[in-house]
Design a protein around this motif. Structure first.
Motif, PDB file in Angstrom:
ATOM      1  N   THR A  65       0.948  -1.247  -0.045  1.00  0.00           N
ATOM      2  CA  THR A  65      -0.033  -0.113  -0.040  1.00  0.00           C
ATOM      3  C   THR A  65       0.814   1.287  -0.097  1.00  0.00           C
ATOM      4  O   THR A  65       0.417   2.307  -0.159  1.00  0.00           O
ATOM      5  CB  THR A  65      -0.784  -0.023   1.215  1.00  0.00           C
ATOM      6  OG1 THR A  65      -0.094   0.068   2.443  1.00  0.00           O
ATOM      7  CG2 THR A  65      -1.858  -1.042   1.329  1.00  0.00           C
ATOM      8  N   ILE A  66       2.195   1.205   0.126  1.00  0.00           N
ATOM      9  CA  ILE A  66       2.916   1.999   0.081  1.00  0.00           C
ATOM     10  C   ILE A  66       2.945   3.132  -1.317  1.00  0.00           C
ATOM     11  O   ILE A  66       2.869   2.562  -2.243  1.00  0.00           O
ATOM     12  CB  ILE A  66       4.565   1.928   0.328  1.00  0.00           C
ATOM     13  CG1 ILE A  66       4.638   1.450   1.807  1.00  0.00           C
ATOM     14  CG2 ILE A  66       5.539   3.133   0.012  1.00  0.00           C
ATOM     15  CD1 ILE A  66       6.151   0.750   2.005  1.00  0.00           C
ATOM     16  N   GLY A  67       2.785   4.240  -0.853  1.00  0.00           N
ATOM     17  CA  GLY A  67       2.505   5.177  -2.262  1.00  0.00           C
ATOM     18  C   GLY A  67       1.014   5.208  -2.844  1.00  0.00           C
ATOM     19  O   GLY A  67       0.643   5.993  -3.489  1.00  0.00           O
ATOM     20  N   SER A  68       0.137   4.657  -2.201  1.00  0.00           N
ATOM     21  CA  SER A  68      -1.275   4.545  -2.367  1.00  0.00           C
ATOM     22  C   SER A  68      -2.034   5.689  -1.693  1.00  0.00           C
ATOM     23  O   SER A  68      -1.529   6.085  -0.799  1.00  0.00           O
ATOM     24  CB  SER A  68      -1.701   3.169  -2.409  1.00  0.00           C
ATOM     25  OG  SER A  68      -2.023   2.777  -1.059  1.00  0.00           O
ATOM     26  N   VAL A  69      -3.079   5.991  -2.305  1.00  0.00           N
ATOM     27  CA  VAL A  69      -4.137   6.942  -1.333  1.00  0.00           C
ATOM     28  C   VAL A  69      -5.300   6.232  -0.965  1.00  0.00           C
ATOM     29  O   VAL A  69      -5.961   5.712  -1.888  1.00  0.00           O
ATOM     30  CB  VAL A  69      -4.482   8.113  -2.354  1.00  0.00           C
ATOM     31  CG1 VAL A  69      -5.532   9.105  -1.717  1.00  0.00           C
ATOM     32  CG2 VAL A  69      -3.422   8.816  -2.763  1.00  0.00           C
ATOM     33  N   GLN A  70      -5.591   6.215   0.407  1.00  0.00           N
ATOM     34  CA  GLN A  70      -6.598   5.547   1.006  1.00  0.00           C
ATOM     35  C   GLN A  70      -7.647   6.424   1.572  1.00  0.00           C
ATOM     36  O   GLN A  70      -7.320   7.431   2.105  1.00  0.00           O
ATOM     37  CB  GLN A  70      -6.405   4.539   1.928  1.00  0.00           C
ATOM     38  CG  GLN A  70      -5.168   3.496   1.595  1.00  0.00           C
ATOM     39  CD  GLN A  70      -5.560   2.589   0.523  1.00  0.00           C
ATOM     40  OE1 GLN A  70      -6.710   1.925   0.670  1.00  0.00           O
ATOM     41  NE2 GLN A  70      -4.655   1.977  -0.162  1.00  0.00           N
ATOM     42  N   SER A  71      -8.818   6.147   1.588  1.00  0.00           N
ATOM     43  CA  SER A  71     -10.062   6.794   2.113  1.00  0.00           C
ATOM     44  C   SER A  71     -10.145   6.412   3.606  1.00  0.00           C
ATOM     45  O   SER A  71     -10.149   5.323   4.088  1.00  0.00           O
ATOM     46  CB  SER A  71     -11.241   6.622   1.526  1.00  0.00           C
ATOM     47  OG  SER A  71     -11.135   7.061   0.367  1.00  0.00           O
ATOM     48  N   VAL A  72     -10.289   7.302   4.605  1.00  0.00           N
ATOM     49  CA  VAL A  72     -10.168   6.899   6.134  1.00  0.00           C
ATOM     50  C   VAL A  72     -11.273   7.563   6.792  1.00  0.00           C
ATOM     51  O   VAL A  72     -11.755   8.633   6.164  1.00  0.00           O
ATOM     52  CB  VAL A  72      -8.721   7.506   6.807  1.00  0.00           C
ATOM     53  CG1 VAL A  72      -7.533   6.792   6.116  1.00  0.00           C
ATOM     54  CG2 VAL A  72      -8.581   8.993   6.660  1.00  0.00           C
ATOM     55  N   LEU A  73     -11.883   7.097   7.711  1.00  0.00           N
ATOM     56  CA  LEU A  73     -12.860   7.692   8.552  1.00  0.00           C
ATOM     57  C   LEU A  73     -12.419   7.896   9.832  1.00  0.00           C
ATOM     58  O   LEU A  73     -11.921   7.165  10.714  1.00  0.00           O
ATOM     59  CB  LEU A  73     -14.101   6.526   8.611  1.00  0.00           C
ATOM     60  CG  LEU A  73     -15.244   7.092   9.323  1.00  0.00           C
ATOM     61  CD1 LEU A  73     -16.046   8.328   8.686  1.00  0.00           C
ATOM     62  CD2 LEU A  73     -16.473   6.044   9.601  1.00  0.00           C
ATOM     63  N   ILE A  74     -12.432   9.320  10.286  1.00  0.00           N
ATOM     64  CA  ILE A  74     -11.742   9.674  11.420  1.00  0.00           C
ATOM     65  C   ILE A  74     -12.666   9.141  12.488  1.00  0.00           C
ATOM     66  O   ILE A  74     -13.866   9.485  12.666  1.00  0.00           O
ATOM     67  CB  ILE A  74     -11.481  11.288  11.611  1.00  0.00           C
ATOM     68  CG1 ILE A  74     -10.381  11.697  10.529  1.00  0.00           C
ATOM     69  CG2 ILE A  74     -10.988  11.641  12.740  1.00  0.00           C
ATOM     70  CD1 ILE A  74     -10.449  13.012  10.200  1.00  0.00           C
ATOM     71  N   GLU A  75     -12.337   8.536  13.576  1.00  0.00           N
ATOM     72  CA  GLU A  75     -13.064   8.011  14.642  1.00  0.00           C
ATOM     73  C   GLU A  75     -13.076   9.011  15.808  1.00  0.00           C
ATOM     74  O   GLU A  75     -14.006   9.185  16.420  1.00  0.00           O
ATOM     75  CB  GLU A  75     -12.442   6.496  15.118  1.00  0.00           C
ATOM     76  CG  GLU A  75     -12.552   5.552  14.179  1.00  0.00           C
ATOM     77  CD  GLU A  75     -12.096   4.249  14.485  1.00  0.00           C
ATOM     78  OE1 GLU A  75     -11.640   4.083  15.510  1.00  0.00           O
ATOM     79  OE2 GLU A  75     -11.942   3.259  13.666  1.00  0.00           O
ATOM     80  N   LYS A  76     -11.851   9.661  16.230  1.00  0.00           N
ATOM     81  CA  LYS A  76     -11.745  10.347  17.493  1.00  0.00           C
ATOM     82  C   LYS A  76     -10.397  11.100  17.445  1.00  0.00           C
ATOM     83  O   LYS A  76      -9.565  10.968  16.669  1.00  0.00           O
ATOM     84  CB  LYS A  76     -12.053   9.603  18.795  1.00  0.00           C
ATOM     85  CG  LYS A  76     -10.864   8.672  18.830  1.00  0.00           C
ATOM     86  CD  LYS A  76     -11.122   7.747  19.917  1.00  0.00           C
ATOM     87  CE  LYS A  76     -10.068   6.582  20.216  1.00  0.00           C
ATOM     88  NZ  LYS A  76     -10.252   5.768  21.379  1.00  0.00           N
ATOM     89  N   GLU A  77     -10.333  12.213  18.272  1.00  0.00           N
ATOM     90  CA  GLU A  77      -9.197  13.004  18.328  1.00  0.00           C
ATOM     91  C   GLU A  77      -7.995  11.896  19.174  1.00  0.00           C
ATOM     92  O   GLU A  77      -8.571  11.529  20.212  1.00  0.00           O
ATOM     93  CB  GLU A  77      -9.332  14.030  19.074  1.00  0.00           C
ATOM     94  CG  GLU A  77      -8.374  15.181  19.381  1.00  0.00           C
ATOM     95  CD  GLU A  77      -8.602  16.589  19.628  1.00  0.00           C
ATOM     96  OE1 GLU A  77      -8.333  16.564  20.895  1.00  0.00           O
ATOM     97  OE2 GLU A  77      -9.209  17.260  18.973  1.00  0.00           O
ATOM     98  N   SER A  78      -6.787  12.068  18.902  1.00  0.00           N
ATOM     99  CA  SER A  78      -5.828  11.496  19.643  1.00  0.00           C
ATOM    100  C   SER A  78      -5.693  11.739  21.022  1.00  0.00           C
ATOM    101  O   SER A  78      -5.645  13.089  21.058  1.00  0.00           O
ATOM    102  CB  SER A  78      -4.668  11.304  18.655  1.00  0.00           C
ATOM    103  OG  SER A  78      -3.446  10.767  19.518  1.00  0.00           O
ATOM    104  N   LYS A  79      -5.651  10.729  21.968  1.00  0.00           N
ATOM    105  CA  LYS A  79      -5.107  11.299  23.264  1.00  0.00           C
ATOM    106  C   LYS A  79      -3.609  11.804  23.433  1.00  0.00           C
ATOM    107  O   LYS A  79      -3.449  12.648  24.245  1.00  0.00           O
ATOM    108  CB  LYS A  79      -5.386  10.001  23.982  1.00  0.00           C
ATOM    109  CG  LYS A  79      -6.863   9.576  24.346  1.00  0.00           C
ATOM    110  CD  LYS A  79      -7.043   8.350  25.240  1.00  0.00           C
ATOM    111  CE  LYS A  79      -8.210   7.731  25.604  1.00  0.00           C
ATOM    112  NZ  LYS A  79      -8.291   6.747  26.234  1.00  0.00           N
TER     113      LYS A  79
END
Length: 283
Positions: A265-279
């Motif tokens: 997957t290096i170099g690819s573009v992936q769709s992500v769904l943000i779950e929460k703000e990082s602690k």
């Protein structure tokens, strides 16, 4: 039923109801969700598979499925409350059946709910994965191209002792069908090592399947005896030392496969769904 229990046991300190209903699915009881974006939605209860290492059919009863209207109502409510990722839950989720509606139809109905951004389901049984199910998955962007596909063992002899109802050949054929239908599908699995009577030859067959399939990830376990299960009665229990050795070898192999998958997957573009703000960091 609670008033009956109270009248029946006025002089007792506590009561436990152990009767397993073949009909109760808690259709009208929706859980309270307070944070996050993922809603876990139970679509069925119980199990009819009777794997010899598992106590679930005896503690949760036989399979019974919720009505589709109740499920869609819960999904719609969850989405309106901000839970845009839906995970459908069942002991054998793809054996869902309510009247004439089976799991592929339910999955399609959930995908049609306005506002749903991501759909997952777990855990399916290899016996019940069909082309129709994969066609539905391929047709909707909101349904994740991922499936958890429990192997448990690569040895036909051990699979039979486990009462898993499929063979090594059938399992690999199902994986081939998945990748033909959905080329970039992610496949995770469960594997048990050290099941009673498992020989080194049996274990090597498990490693062979893992090498052929190259799972994206795997939940790996040492067999542990569960009271009242059939497997407890089996002879030739495996020593802890042997189970640990096999587990470590399996984990090492899986790490190689996971790393190889991730590198692709290096170099690819992936769709992500943000779950929460990082602690740890908000940046």
């Amino acid at each position: 039923r609670l008033p009956d229990y109270l009248r029946r046991n006025e002089k007792k300190n506590h009561i436990v109801d152990t009767k397993l209903s073949r009909f109760e699915v808690y259709d009208d009881l929706f859980p309270s969700r307070k944070q996050g974006i993922n809603a876990w939605v139970s679509i069925m209860r119980g199990c009819d598979k009777f794997c010899t290492f598992c106590i679930v059919p005896f503690t949760r009863g036989r399979e019974r499925s919720r009505g589709i209207d109740s499920i869609i109502a819960e999904v719609s409510q969850a989405v309106s409350d901000g839970f845009v990722e839906i995970t459908l839950l069942g002991q054998n989720v793809n054996s869902y059946q309510y009247d004439s509606i089976r799991f592929p139809q339910l999955l399609e109905a959930v995908a049609a709910v306005e506002g749903v951004q991501r759909i997952r389901y777990t855990s399916p049984h290899p016996q019940d994965v069909t082309e129709e199910l994969l066609d539905v998955m391929e047709s909707y962007d909101s349904i994740c191209n991922a499936i958890h596909f429990p192997l448990q063992s690569g040895s036909d002899r051990i699979l039979k002792r486990m009462n898993r109802t499929y063979t090594k050949k059938h399992f690999i054929r199902q994986v081939d069908m998945m990748r033909e239908k959905i080329p970039h599908i992610g496949i995770s699995t469960d594997i048990i090592v050290g099941f009673p009577g498992e020989t080194e030859t049996d274990f090597q067959e498990t490693l062979d399947v893992a090498s052929q399939v190259q799972f994206d990830s795997a939940f790996t376990f040492k067999y542990s005896a569960r009271p009242y299960t059939k497997a407890v009665e089996y002879q030739n229990q495996i020593s802890e030392e042997e189970k640990q050795d096999r587990l470590e070898r399996l984990i090492l192999l899986q790490k190689e496969h996971t790393l190889a998958k991730n590198k692709k997957t290096i170099g690819s573009v992936q769709s992500v769904l943000i779950e929460k703000e990082s602690k740890k960091s908000t940046s």
